[in-house]
Every structure is written in C-alpha cells, then in structure tokens.
Write a protein that holds these residues in place. Structure first.
Motif, short mmCIF file in Angstrom:
data_model
loop_
_atom_site.label_atom_id
_atom_site.label_comp_id
_atom_site.label_asym_id
_atom_site.label_seq_id
_atom_site.Cartn_x
_atom_site.Cartn_y
_atom_site.Cartn_z
N SER A 129 1.32 -1.03 -0.15
CA SER A 129 -0.24 0.15 0.28
C SER A 129 0.77 1.69 0.13
CB SER A 129 -1.10 0.04 0.90
OG SER A 129 -0.32 0.42 2.45
N GLU A 130 -0.16 2.20 -0.66
CA GLU A 130 1.10 3.11 -0.47
C GLU A 130 1.58 4.18 0.64
OE1 GLU A 130 2.16 5.52 -3.07
OE2 GLU A 130 1.75 4.39 -4.11
N ALA A 131 0.67 3.63 1.81
CA ALA A 131 0.89 3.79 3.57
C ALA A 131 2.10 2.90 3.77
CB ALA A 131 -0.15 3.86 4.40
N ASP A 132 2.11 1.27 3.30
CA ASP A 132 3.36 0.99 3.65
C ASP A 132 4.44 0.96 3.18
OD1 ASP A 132 1.83 -0.55 5.51
OD2 ASP A 132 1.09 -1.82 4.26
N LEU A 133 4.40 1.70 1.97
CA LEU A 133 5.43 1.36 0.94
C LEU A 133 6.00 3.24 1.77
CD1 LEU A 133 7.14 0.66 -1.54
CD2 LEU A 133 6.11 3.07 -2.48
N ALA A 134 5.44 3.99 1.96
CA ALA A 134 5.69 5.29 2.58
C ALA A 134 6.64 5.37 4.32
CB ALA A 134 4.95 6.79 2.27
N ASP A 135 5.76 4.12 4.61
CA ASP A 135 6.79 4.23 5.96
C ASP A 135 7.69 3.61 6.15
OD1 ASP A 135 4.55 5.36 7.61
OD2 ASP A 135 3.31 3.36 7.73
N LEU A 136 7.86 3.00 5.22
CA LEU A 136 9.11 1.54 4.93
C LEU A 136 10.68 2.58 4.49
CD1 LEU A 136 10.94 -1.24 4.99
CD2 LEU A 136 9.87 -1.50 2.55
N PHE A 137 10.13 3.29 3.50
CA PHE A 137 10.32 4.10 2.45
C PHE A 137 11.63 5.56 4.25
CE2 PHE A 137 12.02 8.06 -0.43
CZ PHE A 137 13.09 7.57 -0.55
N THR A 138 10.80 5.75 4.84
CA THR A 138 10.70 6.64 5.80
C THR A 138 11.20 5.65 7.01
OG1 THR A 138 9.16 7.81 5.60
CG2 THR A 138 10.28 8.20 8.23
N PHE A 139 11.75 4.66 7.39
CA PHE A 139 12.19 4.07 7.97
C PHE A 139 13.36 3.99 7.98
CE2 PHE A 139 14.34 -0.36 9.07
CZ PHE A 139 14.42 0.22 10.06
N LEU A 140 13.74 3.39 6.87
CA LEU A 140 15.41 3.15 6.36
C LEU A 140 15.79 4.88 5.37
CD1 LEU A 140 14.73 1.04 3.14
CD2 LEU A 140 15.69 0.47 4.87
N LYS A 141 15.42 5.52 6.16
CA LYS A 141 15.90 6.74 5.89
C LYS A 141 16.01 7.35 7.14
CE LYS A 141 13.83 10.81 2.91
NZ LYS A 141 13.87 11.56 2.50
N ALA A 142 15.27 6.83 7.92
CA ALA A 142 16.15 6.62 9.55
C ALA A 142 17.22 5.87 10.22
CB ALA A 142 14.82 6.56 10.62
N LEU A 143 17.59 5.15 9.37
CA LEU A 143 18.20 4.16 9.61
C LEU A 143 20.33 4.70 9.48
CD1 LEU A 143 17.56 0.75 8.15
CD2 LEU A 143 17.76 1.46 10.73
N PRO A 144 20.55 4.79 10.53
CA PRO A 144 22.10 5.46 11.47
C PRO A 144 23.26 4.90 10.02
CG PRO A 144 21.48 3.63 12.57
CD PRO A 144 20.14 3.95 11.74
N GLU A 145 23.66 5.97 9.53
CA GLU A 145 25.15 5.43 8.73
C GLU A 145 26.04 5.01 9.16
OE1 GLU A 145 26.58 9.04 6.50
OE2 GLU A 145 24.18 9.71 6.62
#
Length: 96
Positions: free
Chosen positions: A80-96
């Motif tokens: 779903s668009e919401a799940d995709l957006a949540d996953l993308f946000t999660f990946l952006k939040a992971l530390p480098e």
C-alpha cells in the motif's frame, strides 16, 4: 515467496545487507539504508535525489532508478502507499 520473508531476511535488521546463505546458495544483498541508496551507481550522476518513486520502482517492479532490472533474488512486492512510505521513512532513519 515474499509473503514469508521480510526485507530483514536478506538485508538484515539494520538494512546493511551482506552475503548470506538461502536455499543452499550464497546471495549478496545490498545495503538499503537511505544513505547507501542515495549514492548508488544506478543514479548515474542524476541531480534529483533518490526518492519514493525510485524506491517503489525497486520494490514493486524490481528495477533500479536507471531502469536496469534487479536480479530475480529480489522479490517483487506490492505494498500500500502508506506501507511503502513508512518503509521508506524507516530506511531514511537508519544510521549511516
């Protein structure tokens, strides 16, 4: 197949990827943290940053931002668009 696997199965709980064994063979999963995806060679000097549309193309269609097909080891998932957006946000939040 993707119904029983999560991204972490191959890419690890922190998205760093690595080599692992699955179905009696060795597989290499890339780093999927945003820091790594935003500088992937498949962006080929593009000025626009890696975005949700690029991520959707990868997850749903198995294609890099430049249109090159990703190996069949990567499951194609419909989200779903919401799940995709949540996953993308999660990946952006992971530390480098």
């Amino acid at each position: 197949m993707a119904r029983w696997l999560t991204c972490a199965t191959c890419h690890g709980p922190e998205g760093r990827g690595g080599t692992h064994r699955m179905h009696m063979r060795s597989m290499a999963a890339p780093d999927i943290r945003y820091a790594a995806m935003s500088v992937m060679p498949e962006l080929k000097g593009r000025k626009a940053p890696y975005d949700i549309d690029d991520f959707r193309q990868t997850v749903e269609n198995g294609r890099h931002p430049d249109g090159e097909e990703i190996k069949a080891d990567m499951p194609r998932c419909t989200m779903s668009e919401a799940d995709l957006a949540d996953l993308f946000t999660f990946l952006k939040a992971l530390p480098e």
